[in-house]
Design an enzyme around this catalytic site. Sequence first.
Site, PDB file in Angstrom:
ATOM      1  N   ILE A   1      46.418  64.840  18.596  1.00  0.00           N
ATOM      2  CA  ILE A   1      47.047  65.909  17.878  1.00  0.00           C
ATOM      3  C   ILE A   1      46.471  65.860  16.436  1.00  0.00           C
ATOM      4  O   ILE A   1      46.837  64.840  15.760  1.00  0.00           O
ATOM      5  CB  ILE A   1      48.731  65.714  17.869  1.00  0.00           C
ATOM      6  CG1 ILE A   1      49.051  66.090  19.370  1.00  0.00           C
ATOM      7  CG2 ILE A   1      49.378  66.727  17.063  1.00  0.00           C
ATOM      8  CD1 ILE A   1      50.428  65.852  19.736  1.00  0.00           C
TER       9      ILE A   1
ATOM     10  N   ASN B   1      39.685  75.989  19.930  1.00  0.00           N
ATOM     11  CA  ASN B   1      40.093  75.051  20.804  1.00  0.00           C
ATOM     12  C   ASN B   1      39.985  75.812  22.122  1.00  0.00           C
ATOM     13  O   ASN B   1      40.136  77.141  22.288  1.00  0.00           O
ATOM     14  CB  ASN B   1      41.568  74.533  20.550  1.00  0.00           C
ATOM     15  CG  ASN B   1      42.015  73.730  21.626  1.00  0.00           C
ATOM     16  OD1 ASN B   1      41.058  72.649  21.978  1.00  0.00           O
ATOM     17  ND2 ASN B   1      43.120  73.664  22.299  1.00  0.00           N
TER      18      ASN B   1
ATOM     19  N   HIS C   1      41.840  75.754  25.668  1.00  0.00           N
ATOM     20  CA  HIS C   1      43.169  75.270  26.520  1.00  0.00           C
ATOM     21  C   HIS C   1      43.225  75.711  28.116  1.00  0.00           C
ATOM     22  O   HIS C   1      42.670  76.772  28.240  1.00  0.00           O
ATOM     23  CB  HIS C   1      44.528  75.568  25.976  1.00  0.00           C
ATOM     24  CG  HIS C   1      45.489  75.180  26.716  1.00  0.00           C
ATOM     25  ND1 HIS C   1      45.754  73.626  26.442  1.00  0.00           N
ATOM     26  CD2 HIS C   1      46.432  75.637  27.592  1.00  0.00           C
ATOM     27  CE1 HIS C   1      47.068  73.519  27.483  1.00  0.00           C
ATOM     28  NE2 HIS C   1      47.411  74.549  27.991  1.00  0.00           N
TER      29      HIS C   1
END
Length: 209
Positions: free
Chosen positions: A92, A107, A109
């Site tokens: 994180i 990113n 996901h």
Amino acid sequence: MLSIVTLISGRGSNFEAIVKIAQKERWPVKFTGVIANHSAAQGLDFARSQGIPTFVIEHRDHVTRESFDAALIAQIDKLGADLVVLAGFMRILTPHFIRHFEGRLMNIHPALLPAFPGLHTHERALEAGIKEHGATVHFVTEGVDEGPIICQASVPVLEGDDAGSLAARVLAAEHQIYPRAVKWFLDGRLRIEGNQVKLQPPESQLFKL
Ligand code: GRF
């Protein structure tokens, strides 16, 4: 020539997919570095095989998240990144890190956000009984698995799927959409407007695979 720095924690198959397409399509881009948060990240081997500089910044060597992130920022800035690609990076990141790279931090996901943020997305998708699952490429903002969505790929959930088979179908989709999103960024086609990402000229940002 623009520069990409990639952060990984494991296998690095998304990173590999991006590099391979960049090579095949001769993108004017330089992969200036791959940074892993531990030396066992398998993706480092692929990077080395391609002559891409690798760096390990062990998160365990840092007492605080802030100090780990400061080391990451220093290394990334030294490499001169125009785009920072998170590809299975399992740490994180602090708000300071995210703000530092705002608008140039992506990113992927393994779910159709905002459904199933966090871990174990395939198990949770099966438990929920949904019929369509997928992957999302997004710009990173301060919430975990949040941020303006660049593109999504949907795949069907099939009768008899288990987490493994579903993960494999989603991963194959990830390998198709992450390179597309990176290329759109490199081509200057992405505009962030609030929580939306507009693609110019417009083209579908949803892939049904
Ligand atoms: C992918 O499923 C990605 O969506 C998630 O972590 C996994 C990384 O896989 N963030 P790989 O390291 O790119 O093979």
